[in-house]
Design a protein around this motif. Sequence first.
Motif, short mmCIF file in Angstrom:
data_model
loop_
_atom_site.label_atom_id
_atom_site.label_comp_id
_atom_site.label_asym_id
_atom_site.label_seq_id
_atom_site.Cartn_x
_atom_site.Cartn_y
_atom_site.Cartn_z
N LYS A 43 1.42 -2.81 2.33
CA LYS A 43 0.83 -1.48 2.18
C LYS A 43 1.60 -0.48 3.04
CE LYS A 43 -3.72 -3.53 1.44
NZ LYS A 43 -5.09 -3.69 1.99
N THR B 45 1.26 -1.00 6.86
CA THR B 45 1.30 -2.39 7.33
C THR B 45 2.01 -2.48 8.68
OG1 THR B 45 1.32 -3.27 5.09
CG2 THR B 45 2.21 -4.70 6.80
N TYR C 39 6.52 -3.86 -3.83
CA TYR C 39 6.07 -2.68 -3.09
C TYR C 39 7.09 -1.54 -3.22
CZ TYR C 39 4.83 0.36 0.81
OH TYR C 39 4.51 1.45 1.58
#
Length: 934
Positions: free
Chosen positions: A2, A5, A199
């Motif tokens: 994320k 993170t 990601y």
Amino acid sequence: MKPNTTYAVVDIETTGTSVKDGDRIIQIGCAFVKNNKIINTFATDVNPLTTVPPMIENLTGISNARVRKAPPFDDLAGTIYSLLQGTVFVAHNVNFDLPFINAELQRVGYPELPIQAVDTVALSQILLPTAPGFRLRDLSQLLNIDHNHPHAADSDAVATAHLFIFLQQRLAQLPLITLQQMVRLTPELPRDTAELFDYALQQGKQHPTSLPKDLVVCNGLALRKKRLPQQAEGRAPMRYPLTKAQKTHLFGDDLTYRPQQARMMNQIYRHYTKAEGQTSPLMIEAPTGTGKTLGYLLPLAYLAQPDRQVVISTATTVLQTQLLEQGVQLLNTLLPHPVTAVVIKGNQHYVDLQRFARGLALHEHSKQTQLLKLRVLVWLTMTTTGDLDELHLTTYQAPYFSEIAHHGVASLKADDPFFKEDFLRFRDQLIAQATFLITNHAYLMQHVAQLGSRQQQPLLVLDEAQHLPEGVLRESRQTFDFNFYMAACHSLVSRIDQEHSLNLRALFAEQPQSDYRLQLLTNSLNDTDLHLQQLQAALARTFVPQQKGNNQPAEYAITTEAATEFFAENNTLIRQLQTAIENCFLQFQQLNEQYQHDQPEVLPTEQHVLDGFYHRLQELRQGYDLLRAWLMPATRQQRVFWINLNQWHDRGSLTFSGSLIDTRGYFKAQLYPYFTAPLFTGATLFATGKSQYVYAELDLDQKKTERHQLSSPFDLEKQARLMVATDAKSAEQPSGKQRVAYLTKAISDIVQAAPKQTLVLFNSLNMIEAVFYSLHQTALSANRELLAQGVNGSREKLLRRFMQGDNAILLGAASFWEGIDLPQEQLELLIITQLPFESPDQTTTKARYQQLRQADLNPFYNEALPKAALKLRQGIGRLIRTDQDRGAAVILDDRLMTKRYGQTILKALPKTMPPMSGTVDQITDELQSFFKTD
């Protein structure tokens, strides 16, 4: 993963590699990274409650006394667990660090960490595909990351954190199309590493950016744009700087004036500006430190004309790259008008974009191939050459590389999707306008007519010229491996009806008479297999004596006359083999052409099956082409043939080999007519002052060749010592336990008296292995890193570890005698275990010696001795590479002092390095005295 993170970048030092065997952590370092910034660090020593082995203490600098003062892991476990919980664990080789920490946590009563983990080794291999090595130390050096204390967990963790931040940024910069391809491959990478690609792709879609100007998207691949250099027109010819003042002015602050280099430049310029027709071959020996490369590049840049290129050939593809990236780059900083240069290698060194793109669509089970596909995808956004050597892979034997390697411009079609972006086509455009064409000896001899011209006669430089004859002989040395070709037949038959994947029968099912045609193809493959067996058996009957094996592989020489007679007697069988192979090609070609005609679109999986079958079929064709070449009387002349059997002398293991005996007359006919009289150069060309060896090897008339031998720019009298052991009397019997015991003790005594970076040169890998394991039984292995060729990895890997080592000892043979550059502290002690005479038992050597005897020449003095003298010069040349170096060479072979030919060899060595002789004990005293003056 994320946006916010927290990544815990961890490194540990341990007493060994196995928790199960009782190894424990002795240090933990952690750097916490958030939003590409280091936000916190943690480091502590750990008391392992056991002894730190001497090797680990030497490697890490962490002593037993130091860890005794540290808390045990039991006291630290709670802190470590809470620090790492909720983070993403990152490590350089995560499958070592994370399991080790989890095992230690479980040992003291904690559960495993329930967290994701990422590996920076795999990430680096993908996102830095052209890096020469992927150890943390290698990458830190490449990216200029401060890493002052390797193998200290705190330093390693911070360095890995900086590496991880760089890799994150690099990933975010990749084009969207490349990220899509990477995710589509669904690669199996360590732990959760592949999720970073997902990601990055999500972020790229949410925050799209335009494609960088230096990239272009072509048929689903992001490629770096290739641009031809602009050609300047109407420039006035450059005036060559002949005097010292003119050179100094030209060099400015970029280059120091070196008298020997300037002398070489002028010798070349004057030689090739003589009146037309008066040019003769030019030979210049330029010792290490002369600046040889620029010594010939600069005058040739002034001599080159738009219609007269300069072809430079060197010994290896690695040296080609060095010539371009170092030599030509430096040259262009000096010249008023830059020159263009292009590296030329064989087709198989370049990637075929269409074949690569087709392979991307195939699901890949092999993790290694998945990784290679990812690396190539990223590399294509960086490369303008398509040269696979840029990936620094140690081998091209992986099947994947045969799938994506180029088959040459002739294999392309104008309507191919990547035709305009093809790397070989672009290389050919560069060649047409380049000043320098940089190739290697093997490629040069295979493409003389394309690189040269009987009319225009380009200039030719043969750098490391002493390797040219040896390279031609090596290329001519070929083997017809019957079992390899029989295995190809079996593989091809199985592909017609294989059960677990798409086969030819399923592919061609809708074709009329496909079953009949496939049966014909199967029959032809079976006939090929049968005729190969028959030919192998005929060779065994004719040339293998009726005797039992002695548990040693056997080799039997075959004279040219005997080979000629055998081919004549078995002509019918050989023709049957030829017909069977031709039928295989004809039948497959008919099936394939019909299929391509009938199908509106061939799927990648289908094309993969067809390409795979055709590739194996080509192997049969190449084998027969080799056999057919040997059948031609002109090819058989000046060749020697032999057969080999395995250690059990099983006739089914028989292979048939052939090689040129020597290169006399070869270059005069095959090379020199296509070029202006060549320039031959190298650091070690001449065996001794009066030796004819180099002229004979290169097909030159000594009287018609201009020769210059430049002096070394180093003060060897002060910088170096040469010592010869007089107690090494068993050197003439180079094998056996007695010799191994002597070398073990001598090497051990010498390196303990002079604890310096040491290279030990041998003549055989068998002796290296024996001495390596014998040295491991001594105290030496506890505090010195021992590396050995054939034991610890590839040449490239060994050299990397040695260059970055501290007090390492490297045992090497063959290629370690030359072509390696280890300046200053990287090499200070050189030990030569034996004079480098080649084995007289090899079939090719025996044939060469017999040929010399027939010409009333002594093989020892005309071949063996000058060859050994040259190799010894090359070996000793590893020692002093700069004017800052200091080092000593020790030769453990008393023949230099006791044999008459020893004096001949000594005359070939630098006069400013006179040998000191004595026992090993006396030599160790002298070494200590020499190195004390550092």
